[in-house]
Enzyme design. Structure first.
Site, mmCIF file in Angstrom:
data_model
loop_
_atom_site.group_PDB
_atom_site.id
_atom_site.type_symbol
_atom_site.label_atom_id
_atom_site.label_comp_id
_atom_site.label_asym_id
_atom_site.label_seq_id
_atom_site.Cartn_x
_atom_site.Cartn_y
_atom_site.Cartn_z
ATOM 1 N N TYR A 10 7.590 -31.820 -73.399
ATOM 2 C CA TYR A 10 8.888 -31.662 -72.611
ATOM 3 C C TYR A 10 9.909 -31.605 -73.187
ATOM 4 O O TYR A 10 11.048 -30.761 -72.558
ATOM 5 C CB TYR A 10 8.350 -33.301 -71.687
ATOM 6 C CG TYR A 10 9.333 -33.103 -71.159
ATOM 7 C CD1 TYR A 10 10.066 -32.540 -69.489
ATOM 8 C CD2 TYR A 10 10.733 -33.725 -70.997
ATOM 9 C CE1 TYR A 10 10.668 -33.434 -68.607
ATOM 10 C CE2 TYR A 10 12.115 -34.125 -70.015
ATOM 11 C CZ TYR A 10 11.344 -34.217 -68.838
ATOM 12 O OH TYR A 10 12.867 -33.617 -68.306
HETATM 13 N N1 LIG Z 1 13.795 -37.669 -61.487
HETATM 14 C C1 LIG Z 1 14.573 -37.932 -62.941
HETATM 15 O O1 LIG Z 1 15.215 -38.878 -62.388
HETATM 16 C C2 LIG Z 1 15.098 -36.783 -63.496
HETATM 17 C C3 LIG Z 1 16.072 -37.046 -65.186
HETATM 18 C C4 LIG Z 1 16.236 -36.656 -66.103
HETATM 19 C C5 LIG Z 1 15.858 -34.722 -65.361
HETATM 20 N N2 LIG Z 1 15.143 -34.586 -64.598
HETATM 21 C C6 LIG Z 1 15.118 -33.404 -64.588
HETATM 22 O O2 LIG Z 1 15.734 -32.561 -62.652
HETATM 23 C C7 LIG Z 1 14.681 -31.514 -62.296
HETATM 24 C C8 LIG Z 1 13.753 -32.248 -61.534
HETATM 25 O O3 LIG Z 1 13.366 -33.823 -61.321
HETATM 26 P P1 LIG Z 1 12.247 -33.999 -60.791
HETATM 27 O O4 LIG Z 1 12.151 -35.658 -60.294
HETATM 28 O O5 LIG Z 1 12.966 -33.860 -58.989
HETATM 29 O O6 LIG Z 1 11.387 -32.935 -60.432
HETATM 30 P P2 LIG Z 1 9.861 -32.702 -59.369
HETATM 31 O O7 LIG Z 1 9.719 -33.978 -58.659
HETATM 32 O O8 LIG Z 1 8.371 -33.232 -61.113
HETATM 33 O O9 LIG Z 1 9.458 -31.902 -59.276
HETATM 34 C C9 LIG Z 1 9.188 -30.902 -59.865
HETATM 35 C C10 LIG Z 1 9.275 -29.725 -59.242
HETATM 36 O O10 LIG Z 1 9.059 -28.709 -59.782
HETATM 37 C C11 LIG Z 1 8.297 -27.539 -59.300
HETATM 38 N N3 LIG Z 1 6.864 -27.304 -60.334
HETATM 39 C C12 LIG Z 1 6.361 -27.766 -60.873
HETATM 40 N N4 LIG Z 1 5.863 -27.091 -61.616
HETATM 41 C C13 LIG Z 1 5.589 -25.415 -60.465
HETATM 42 C C14 LIG Z 1 5.174 -24.786 -60.968
HETATM 43 N N5 LIG Z 1 3.523 -24.228 -61.847
HETATM 44 N N6 LIG Z 1 5.095 -23.690 -60.336
HETATM 45 C C15 LIG Z 1 6.369 -23.582 -59.186
HETATM 46 N N7 LIG Z 1 6.606 -25.232 -59.268
HETATM 47 C C16 LIG Z 1 6.870 -25.971 -60.030
HETATM 48 C C17 LIG Z 1 7.621 -28.217 -58.268
HETATM 49 O O11 LIG Z 1 7.383 -28.139 -56.954
HETATM 50 P P3 LIG Z 1 5.862 -27.621 -55.780
HETATM 51 O O12 LIG Z 1 6.305 -29.992 -55.449
HETATM 52 O O13 LIG Z 1 6.267 -26.886 -54.518
HETATM 53 O O14 LIG Z 1 4.948 -27.207 -56.770
HETATM 54 C C18 LIG Z 1 8.817 -29.309 -57.707
HETATM 55 O O15 LIG Z 1 9.568 -28.922 -56.702
HETATM 56 C C19 LIG Z 1 13.328 -31.121 -63.419
HETATM 57 O O16 LIG Z 1 14.260 -30.049 -64.296
HETATM 58 C C20 LIG Z 1 13.458 -32.626 -64.525
HETATM 59 O O17 LIG Z 1 13.819 -32.724 -66.192
HETATM 60 C C21 LIG Z 1 14.564 -35.275 -63.558
#
Ligand SMILES: NC(=O)c1ccc[n+]([C@@H]2O[C@H](COP(=O)([O-])OP(=O)(O)OC[C@H]3O[C@@H](n4cnc5c(N)ncnc54)[C@H](OP(=O)(O)O)[C@@H]3O)[C@@H](O)[C@H]2O)c1
Length: 242
Positions: A155
């Protein structure tokens, strides 16, 4: 960029942070190509919420591990709306794997979804925008790219490369397409954990609290508003990256 009437693709726009960014755009009058992988119901809910405030959105399903599906996203959005002005690469997976336990499968999936897809989407987007219209690419990275630990190796490497890609694309797509990144910190709890987990972990960071999707959206809208910022990474971490 004046956002009213523009068209944005948000990958992973049906849930969590991607959804918050999609809604932030919709509230500015941006029409949405809302990409999702498996969250069909949540995509429909998000679109209903966008339409409830007078917005317009199209759901686009694609499995980002399959490049042939990824490649269709920009053309499907352009066919429907006639134009695409903004690409937000938010979809990603975040799965553990240290030096001993990172498998080839874990490595390949992280690189396909978190890095290869954003690159080929950016390539298709840049070809669509051409050399005269304005465009923005925003990559959602992670502060871990700058202070890598040892438990999420694949990651973290994808996010490091996503930052490098942001800088490289900012040069390659200039002058008409700006390319920037946001490096969020603790915003939403990982799957299986609740807000209490995040609140407790946040006691160790300078801000002593987690951030919110709205705080990420503010940085995001700033980048889209600016006509002179490119190749930038905004940390929205409450100081965690320090
Ligand atoms: N959450 C945090 O606090 C945090 C912190 C640092 C960075 N980030 C970054 O912010 C972004 C969003 O984070 P999040 O936590 O909201 O993400 P998340 O809940 O893990 O959601 C991941 C998203 O990626 C999509 N996805 C995953 N695998 C896929 C695939 N094979 N094909 C198509 N879509 C796929 C999912 O779509 P579906 O659900 O429709 O499958 C979902 O919308 C990411 O880039 C993450 O690394 C988040």
């Amino acid at each position: 960029m004046e956002l009213e009437g523009k068209v944005a693709i948000v990958t992973g726009g049906a849930v969590r942070l991607g959804r918050a960014l999609a809604l932030a755009l919709a509230y500015q009058g941006v029409r949405l190509a809302l990409h999702y992988g498996s969250s069909e119901t949540q995509a429909a809910d998000t679109i209903a919420q966008i339409e409830a405030v007078g917005g317009e959105a199209l759901a686009i399903q694609a499995d980002l591990t399959r490049l042939e599906e990824t490649r269709t996203i920009v053309s499907r959005a352009a066919q429907h709306f006639g134009q695409v002005d903004i690409l937000v690469n938010s979809a990603a997976i975040f799965e553990p794997g240290d030096l001993s336990h990172t498998t080839e499968e874990n490595w390949d999936r992280h690189f396909a979804i978190n890095l290869k897809s954003p690159f080929f989407l950016s390539q298709a987007f840049a070809a669509h925008v051409g050399r005269t219209r304005r465009g923005h690419i925003i990559n959602i990275a992670d502060w871990r790219a700058f202070r890598p630990g040892t438990h999420y190796m694949a990651y973290t490497m994808t996010k490091g490369a996503l930052i490098t890609m942001t800088l490289s694309l900012a040069l390659a797509a200039a002058p008409n397409i700006q390319v920037n990144a946001i490096a969020p910190g603790m915003i939403l709890p990982p799957p299986g954990q609740g807000q209490a987990y995040l609140d407790q972990r946040a006691q160790t960071i300078p801000a002593r609290r987690p951030g919110t999707p709205a705080e990420v959206a503010k940085a995001f809208l700033y980048l889209l508003d600016s006509d002179f910022v490119t190749g930038e990474v905004i940390f929205v971490t409450g100081g965690e990256h320090l």
